[in-house]
Motif scaffolding. Structure first.
Motif, PDB file in Angstrom:
ATOM      1  N   ARG A 160       0.827  -1.212   0.000  1.00  0.00           N
ATOM      2  CA  ARG A 160       0.000   0.000   0.000  1.00  0.00           C
ATOM      3  C   ARG A 160       0.866   1.268   0.000  1.00  0.00           C
ATOM      4  NH1 ARG A 160      -2.231  -0.243   4.752  1.00  0.00           N
ATOM      5  NH2 ARG A 160      -1.103   1.556   5.514  1.00  0.00           N
ATOM      6  N   ASN A 161       1.948   1.242   0.767  1.00  0.00           N
ATOM      7  CA  ASN A 161       2.861   2.395   0.785  1.00  0.00           C
ATOM      8  C   ASN A 161       3.491   2.625  -0.584  1.00  0.00           C
ATOM      9  OD1 ASN A 161       2.471   3.126   3.470  1.00  0.00           O
ATOM     10  ND2 ASN A 161       4.108   1.804   4.198  1.00  0.00           N
ATOM     11  N   ILE A 162       3.916   1.558  -1.221  1.00  0.00           N
ATOM     12  CA  ILE A 162       4.513   1.671  -2.557  1.00  0.00           C
ATOM     13  C   ILE A 162       3.475   2.209  -3.545  1.00  0.00           C
ATOM     14  CG2 ILE A 162       5.538   0.389  -4.492  1.00  0.00           C
ATOM     15  CD1 ILE A 162       7.388   0.687  -2.008  1.00  0.00           C
ATOM     16  N   HIS A 163       2.261   1.659  -3.509  1.00  0.00           N
ATOM     17  CA  HIS A 163       1.203   2.131  -4.403  1.00  0.00           C
ATOM     18  C   HIS A 163       0.883   3.599  -4.143  1.00  0.00           C
ATOM     19  CE1 HIS A 163      -0.623  -2.117  -5.278  1.00  0.00           C
ATOM     20  NE2 HIS A 163       0.650  -2.021  -5.611  1.00  0.00           N
ATOM     21  N   GLY A 164       0.812   3.987  -2.868  1.00  0.00           N
ATOM     22  CA  GLY A 164       0.531   5.385  -2.531  1.00  0.00           C
ATOM     23  C   GLY A 164       1.583   6.320  -3.091  1.00  0.00           C
ATOM     24  N   MET A 165       2.858   5.941  -2.927  1.00  0.00           N
ATOM     25  CA  MET A 165       3.948   6.771  -3.439  1.00  0.00           C
ATOM     26  C   MET A 165       3.911   6.842  -4.966  1.00  0.00           C
ATOM     27  SD  MET A 165       8.042   6.100  -3.299  1.00  0.00           S
ATOM     28  CE  MET A 165       7.790   4.666  -4.302  1.00  0.00           C
ATOM     29  N   LEU A 166       3.734   5.696  -5.611  1.00  0.00           N
ATOM     30  CA  LEU A 166       3.736   5.676  -7.073  1.00  0.00           C
ATOM     31  C   LEU A 166       2.512   6.386  -7.665  1.00  0.00           C
ATOM     32  CD1 LEU A 166       5.082   2.064  -7.786  1.00  0.00           C
ATOM     33  CD2 LEU A 166       6.327   4.241  -7.965  1.00  0.00           C
ATOM     34  N   SER A 167       1.405   6.360  -6.955  1.00  0.00           N
ATOM     35  CA  SER A 167       0.206   7.022  -7.477  1.00  0.00           C
ATOM     36  C   SER A 167       0.359   8.544  -7.489  1.00  0.00           C
ATOM     37  CB  SER A 167      -1.033   6.620  -6.676  1.00  0.00           C
ATOM     38  OG  SER A 167      -0.989   7.172  -5.379  1.00  0.00           O
ATOM     39  N   LEU A 168       1.269   9.055  -6.714  1.00  0.00           N
ATOM     40  CA  LEU A 168       1.523  10.502  -6.705  1.00  0.00           C
ATOM     41  C   LEU A 168       2.425  10.937  -7.853  1.00  0.00           C
ATOM     42  CD1 LEU A 168       2.046  11.030  -2.869  1.00  0.00           C
ATOM     43  CD2 LEU A 168       0.017  11.599  -4.230  1.00  0.00           C
ATOM     44  N   ARG A 169       3.025   9.977  -8.554  1.00  0.00           N
ATOM     45  CA  ARG A 169       3.949  10.268  -9.656  1.00  0.00           C
ATOM     46  C   ARG A 169       3.241  10.122 -10.989  1.00  0.00           C
ATOM     47  NH1 ARG A 169       9.532  10.529  -8.517  1.00  0.00           N
ATOM     48  NH2 ARG A 169       9.509  11.252 -10.676  1.00  0.00           N
ATOM     49  N   ASP A 170       2.738  11.210 -11.510  1.00  0.00           N
ATOM     50  CA  ASP A 170       2.039  11.146 -12.797  1.00  0.00           C
ATOM     51  C   ASP A 170       2.997  11.196 -13.989  1.00  0.00           C
ATOM     52  OD1 ASP A 170       2.809  13.789 -12.686  1.00  0.00           O
ATOM     53  OD2 ASP A 170       0.783  14.606 -12.852  1.00  0.00           O
ATOM     54  N   ASP A 171       4.293  11.265 -13.698  1.00  0.00           N
ATOM     55  CA  ASP A 171       5.276  11.320 -14.783  1.00  0.00           C
ATOM     56  C   ASP A 171       5.852   9.948 -15.143  1.00  0.00           C
ATOM     57  OD1 ASP A 171       6.478  11.322 -12.213  1.00  0.00           O
ATOM     58  OD2 ASP A 171       8.332  12.180 -12.985  1.00  0.00           O
ATOM     59  N   TYR A 172       5.427   8.892 -14.464  1.00  0.00           N
ATOM     60  CA  TYR A 172       5.921   7.550 -14.763  1.00  0.00           C
ATOM     61  C   TYR A 172       5.001   6.862 -15.772  1.00  0.00           C
ATOM     62  CZ  TYR A 172       9.098   7.586 -10.682  1.00  0.00           C
ATOM     63  OH  TYR A 172      10.084   7.857  -9.782  1.00  0.00           O
ATOM     64  N   ASP A 173       5.594   6.306 -16.825  1.00  0.00           N
ATOM     65  CA  ASP A 173       4.808   5.500 -17.761  1.00  0.00           C
ATOM     66  C   ASP A 173       4.811   4.047 -17.282  1.00  0.00           C
ATOM     67  OD1 ASP A 173       7.343   4.507 -18.436  1.00  0.00           O
ATOM     68  OD2 ASP A 173       7.367   5.433 -20.412  1.00  0.00           O
ATOM     69  N   ASP A 174       4.089   3.191 -17.987  1.00  0.00           N
ATOM     70  CA  ASP A 174       3.975   1.789 -17.580  1.00  0.00           C
ATOM     71  C   ASP A 174       5.328   1.083 -17.523  1.00  0.00           C
ATOM     72  OD1 ASP A 174       1.266   2.090 -17.334  1.00  0.00           O
ATOM     73  OD2 ASP A 174       0.745   0.870 -19.084  1.00  0.00           O
ATOM     74  N   ALA A 175       6.188   1.356 -18.490  1.00  0.00           N
ATOM     75  CA  ALA A 175       7.504   0.699 -18.520  1.00  0.00           C
ATOM     76  C   ALA A 175       8.325   1.087 -17.296  1.00  0.00           C
ATOM     77  CB  ALA A 175       8.245   1.058 -19.808  1.00  0.00           C
ATOM     78  N   THR A 176       8.282   2.350 -16.922  1.00  0.00           N
ATOM     79  CA  THR A 176       9.029   2.810 -15.742  1.00  0.00           C
ATOM     80  C   THR A 176       8.454   2.182 -14.479  1.00  0.00           C
ATOM     81  OG1 THR A 176       9.523   4.900 -16.840  1.00  0.00           O
ATOM     82  CG2 THR A 176       9.764   4.857 -14.443  1.00  0.00           C
TER      83      THR A 176
END
Length: 194
Positions: A160-176
């Motif tokens: 959940r922590n990882i998902h929360g952090m990654l959800s705040l990053r709108d600059d990451y594409d699927d490959a990243t």
């Protein structure tokens, strides 16, 4: 004879708040707008939600729960923890990103408390995630693939922590996202089978 006023519930207030968000935007909606739209006094509104951040957290939690239920068919059929950590995480992030109101609540509300909520979650969100991830984690534990000593609660909190952090990053594409999940999330929970 006096007519009875309908009793305000959290649901009626949430429905009115969502209508206000759609009309004015989350950032521009005040508690006064919500009270007026739900036809309750501000005192009643604050009795049910002690602050604007509390109302936003409640709505965000509801949306996360509804979005999580969309993932249940995937998690029922997944058999590999590695696949769940990568593909399940990607699906989770996509489902979250597909809800414009949720994104506006967490991204444009201007409430620091919501950033914390994304990372801390709630008992309701933890319970939902345990119901999704628990069977996959249990299966991996039996197969000797899950790192020893990690409980389902700990694993789910970490995911959940990882998902929360990654959800705040709108600059990451699927490959990243896939590369980050493969490089960092997978080895944090899965024993190297090489």
């Amino acid at each position: 004879m006096k007519s009875e006023k309908p009793t305000a519930t959290r649901e009626t207030i949430v429905d009115a708040a969502v209508q206000c968000f759609e009309r004015y935007g989350v950032h521009r909606t005040s508690m006064a707008d919500v009270a007026e739209a739900s036809k309750v006094s501000r005192q009643t509104l604050y009795r049910l939600f002690d602050s604007r951040p509390a109302l936003l957290e409640y709505i965000a939690g509801q949306r996360i729960t509804a979005l999580g239920e969309l993932l249940r068919p995937y998690f029922v059929q997944v058999t590999s923890l590695r696949e769940a950590l990568i593909e399940g995480s990607l699906r989770s992030l996509k489902v979250t990103a597909s809800d414009p109101l949720f994104l506006e609540i967490v991204g444009k509300s201007g409430e620091h408390r919501l950033d914390q909520f994304l990372l801390k979650g709630s008992k309701q969100i933890q319970k939902l995630m345990l119901s999704l991830w628990g069977p996959v984690l249990d299966q991996a534990r039996v197969a000797g693939q899950l790192r020893p000593g990690i409980t389902n609660d700990q694993a789910v909190e970490w995911i959940r922590n990882i998902h929360g952090m990654l959800s705040l990053r709108d600059d990451y594409d699927d490959a990243t996202l896939q590369q980050l999940l493969t490089t960092f999330l997978v080895p944090s929970l899965l024993i190297d089978q090489a």
